[in-house]
Design a protein around this motif. Structure first.
Motif, mmCIF file in Angstrom:
data_model
loop_
_atom_site.group_PDB
_atom_site.id
_atom_site.type_symbol
_atom_site.label_atom_id
_atom_site.label_comp_id
_atom_site.label_asym_id
_atom_site.label_seq_id
_atom_site.Cartn_x
_atom_site.Cartn_y
_atom_site.Cartn_z
ATOM 1 N N ARG A 1 1.355 11.137 -5.021
ATOM 2 C CA ARG A 1 2.693 11.609 -4.661
ATOM 3 C C ARG A 1 2.671 12.299 -3.298
ATOM 4 N NH1 ARG A 1 4.346 14.862 -8.990
ATOM 5 N NH2 ARG A 1 5.671 13.217 -9.846
ATOM 6 N N LEU B 1 7.894 6.323 -4.614
ATOM 7 C CA LEU B 1 7.945 7.773 -4.753
ATOM 8 C C LEU B 1 9.000 8.193 -5.771
ATOM 9 C CD1 LEU B 1 6.864 10.486 -3.728
ATOM 10 C CD2 LEU B 1 8.535 10.383 -1.869
ATOM 11 N N MET C 1 7.988 7.540 -9.509
ATOM 12 C CA MET C 1 6.808 8.220 -10.046
ATOM 13 C C MET C 1 7.242 9.298 -11.025
ATOM 14 S SD MET C 1 3.645 9.912 -7.962
ATOM 15 C CE MET C 1 3.149 8.314 -7.301
#
Length: 788
Positions: free
Chosen positions: A484, A517, A520
């Motif tokens: 991340r 992103l 996630m």
């Protein structure tokens, strides 16, 4: 005295250089001495010079066919000057000869005895001397002389040459050191001096030079020798044997032991000065502190060689060891008789060998019996204590040779153990040592087979596991956080690039990065991890690297990105590194603790302690009579070990809890013990190099070990193992009763709290009816150090 020369057929390359007898260098030497001396010595030297100069014939080299006896009075002056008055013509070996010739015109009786069989001709090669060695030694001596005199080169070469010679009076090979002194020799140049590039000649050992190359560079035809040389020969047998024994000790290896001992016997026989001796050096080997016989050595032993079977050899060895343990002194039998054999039954076979005199010399070091030396003779001259004094110079070296042999025997055993097994603990190493010895000494005619199975019956197992709480979750979280963070860094980098370049591909990469992103979640699935890593490695990395190399205006921005990622992997790695560093610190602390405790455990009763690493540390302990057959086993040792296990788990829980504030990631540990009251059998698995349970009945124990680490409490989702607690899993109530005694004891010592839980566990595949006791460790009190 006539000139002793070798037969023409025996002359070795003496034609290479012209050489003549001359007294001129000697007279010049005496003049120099006279000029520097005072008083009577100066007058003596001056008189010698006057006497030589009064004869015009001696002012130049003598003719090749000269009758040297014409100059006997001058030779007497030379010998009186050169040799000390204490020299003994019948004992000392010396002579005066023609340079680089086997032609001696003055010599002692001892010289003539060694170097001439009939008193008429010299032996170019006395018995035992190597022609090639003599040829090389002579040529090296000659070139050393030329290079030093004409080229001012200091040659790294000792002119003292050691040769092996057979002395006729005792028939033994002895070692003589020959020195040929050339101070009374002139090296004359014929024509121009050959040019010489120093090169390798100036460095290293002159003995290693290629003399054929040197002969081409500096032809001997360019020089001639005038004068005479002084031969002095010393018997250096004792020193040479001592040096030879040192070399044997330093160079003995597993592949040359027999050859080493054969040479050692020759050295020892030479040192005694008795050619009729039968001499043997025998090492004493032990396996597990028990005397064993090495066939290579005992087959040549005077005591053992005539034994009719291995059993008889072992019986003789037992008698010999018993005698030497109580009488560690030399046994000297000047006359071997029926009475001596009856008194020393291990010598029963001496008369069969025709031995009339015998010495048994035990060799010890720091009161350890390393081996023995046997000396025997069938001759009429008896052996006595004096012969042992001849061996005194090499006693320490003989002791070192035997000690090295013992080391090599142990190394061979250890090689078999390591090849067939693995590195072993002392508690069980004895079993592997015996198996390795038997493997090494299989009869030669038996086909080599695998080493036998190593097993221990009726041992009690103890299993413990210290696990990292939620280690898989913590690892997954670290991976997710790293990914991340890197995707966020890429997002920021794209924002900085926007407007600088107009490439639709960059917009597509930015879109893909933002989508990954945003998708996630708290849980990162394996397939998502693979996709992100492929995106980072195959799309982002080459794109950013190309932009860095081709767009100078983007270098500061991209350099900021590159400095934040790992330069080897190309990924952000610090969350995973924090996890791994914390995990490593915990495991290191546990390992150090267990290593110390393991050594202390062996002091009460030997046990096998095997630990291996998972996310945490697991260990197996096995204890029982078969582990240490020489010590009586009692259940007291098992109970002591179980109490230690419970106490040590409490210490580990406290130890890892105290580490939490210093860890980069606050990981916690859980402690688990499997109680098993019935003995099992274990055997060594060569494929995995570890012990495992033996037999179907014992497999239940192994299955329990593998499945209880994540077991839950019945009818709940709660895991049995919890941080700050110790879980004891058992099957039978008698196992719980024993542990309750230890629990009460540790509660009384404030090591455990009174919070004791009795729990039923869920059914596991292949295992049912398991129960557990769960204990809480007192984290607020420092645990006592020391043994359990």
């Amino acid at each position: 005295m006539k000139i002793l020369t070798a037969h023409p057929d025996q002359l070795i390359e003496e034609h290479l250089i012209d050489s003549h007898i001359s007294f001129v260098p000697f007279v010049r030497f005496m003049k120099d001495k006279a000029s520097k001396a005072k008083g009577a010595r100066a007058a003596f030297f001056t008189e010698i010079v006057r006497h030589f100069e009064s004869n015009p014939e001696l002012q130049k080299p003598l003719a090749s066919d000269v009758e040297i006896s014409r100059y006997q009075e001058y030779l007497d002056l030379v010998t009186a000057t050169v040799f000390p008055v204490t020299i003994d013509d019948t004992r000392d070996i010396f002579g005066i000869g023609v340079p680089y010739r086997f032609a001696i015109f003055y010599y002692s009786d001892k010289f003539q005895q060694i170097f001439s069989e009939d008193g008429k001709e010299l032996l170019a090669m006395p018995k035992g001397m190597s022609p090639d060695k003599i040829r090389r030694d002579k040529l090296s001596w000659l070139y050393k002389l030329i290079l030093e005199r004409w080229y001012n080169l200091q040659i790294n070469y000792d002119t003292d040459i050691v040769h092996t010679v057979n002395f006729p009076e005792d028939g033994l090979n002895k070692y003589i050191k020959v020195n040929i002194d050339a101070r009374f020799v002139d090296v004359r140049l014929k024509g121009e001096l050959p040019k010489l590039d120093c090169g390798n000649i100036c460095a290293g050992d002159f003995r290693a030079q290629d003399l054929s190359t040197l002969q081409e560079l500096v032809p001997l035809e360019s020089f001639e020798l005038e004068g005479f040389v002084i031969w002095t020969i010393q018997d250096v047998t004792r020193d040479y044997v001592v040096d030879g024994m040192k070399s044997l000790v330093l160079n003995i290896r597993k592949d040359n032991e027999l050859k080493t001992y054969t040479q050692a016997r020759e050295y020892l026989k030479t040192l005694t000065g008795r050619a009729d001796l039968n001499i043997h050096l025998i090492p004493f080997l032990k396996v597990n502190n028990k005397s064993v016989l090495e066939t290579t050595y005992v087959s040549q032993s005077i005591i053992f060689s005539s034994a009719r079977s291995d059993q008889e050899r072992l019986a003789l060895n037992d008698q010999l060891m018993e005698f030497l343990q109580s009488n560690p002194r030399p046994l000297v039998l000047q006359e071997v008789s029926r009475q001596s054999v009856e008194l020393y039954p291990f010598l029963k076979y001496l008369p069969l060998h025709g031995i009339k005199s015998f010495i048994l010399f035990p060799i010890l070091h720091e009161n350890n019996l390393l081996g023995m030396l046997e000396l025997a003779t069938s001759g009429q001259t008896p052996l006595d204590w004096e012969i042992l004094s001849h061996l005194q110079p090499v006693y320490a070296l003989g002791s070192m040779l035997l000690g090295r042999t013992v080391e090599l025997a142990n190394e061979r055993i250890n090689e078999v153990i390591k090849d067939q097994f693995t590195a072993l603990q002392p508690a069980v190493e004895w079993k592997f040592t015996e198996a390795a010895w038997e493997y090494l000494h299989m009869p030669k005619n038996v086909k080599q087979k695998d080493i036998g199975n190593i097993a221990f019956e009726d041992v009690y197992p103890l299993y413990g596991a210290v696990d990292i709480r939620n280690s898989s979750v913590e690892r997954g979280t670290a991976i997710r956080d790293d990914l991340r963070e890197q995707l966020q860094l890429i997002q920021q980098t794209f924002k900085g690039i926007n407007g600088s370049l107009h490439l639709p591909l960059l917009e597509e990469l930015q879109y893909k990065n933002n989508r990954m992103l945003n998708s996630m979640h708290d849980t990162l699935f394996a397939e998502d991890e693979v996709k992100i890593n492929e995106f980072l490695d195959h799309e982002i990395a080459p794109t950013f690297r190309h932009l860095y190399d081709s767009e100078d205006n983007l270098k500061p921005l991209l350099n900021e990105y590159f400095t934040k990622i790992d330069k080897h992997s190309g990924h952000i790695y610090h969350h995973r590194r924090e996890y791994e560093d914390s995990l490593r610190e915990i495991n290191s602390a546990i390992n150090r603790f267990l290593e110390t405790e393991k050594d202390e455990l062996q002091q009460s009763y030997p046990c096998y302690f095997e630990k291996y690493r998972t996310d945490g540390v697991e260990y197996n302990i096995y204890i029982g009579q078969s582990i240490a057959p020489d010590r009586k086993f009692d259940s007291m040792y098992l109970r002591n070990l179980r109490l230690w296990q419970l106490t040590s788990m409490a210490k580990i829980a406290r130890l890892t809890n105290d580490l939490v504030p210093s860890l980069k990631l606050p990981l916690q540990t859980t402690q688990l013990i499997l109680a098993h009251s019935n003995p099992i059998a274990i055997s060594f698995r060569k494929d995995e190099r570890r012990f495992d349970v033996e037999g179907a009945y014992n497999m239940r124990y192994e299955i329990m070990k593998k499945r209880i680490d994540k077991v839950r409490i019945r009818d709940t989702n709660e895991r049995l193992t919890q941080p700050g607690k110790i879980a004891i899993v058992y099957s039978y109530s008698r196992e719980a009763e024993e542990y309750r005694k230890y629990i009460d004891f540790l509660i009384d010592k404030d090591i455990l709290l009174r919070d004791v839980e009795q729990l039923d566990l869920e059914e596991l595949q292949g295992v049912s009816g398991l129960k557990a006791i769960r204990l809480t460790v007192n984290m607020g009190r420092m645990l006592p150090a020391g043994k359990a």
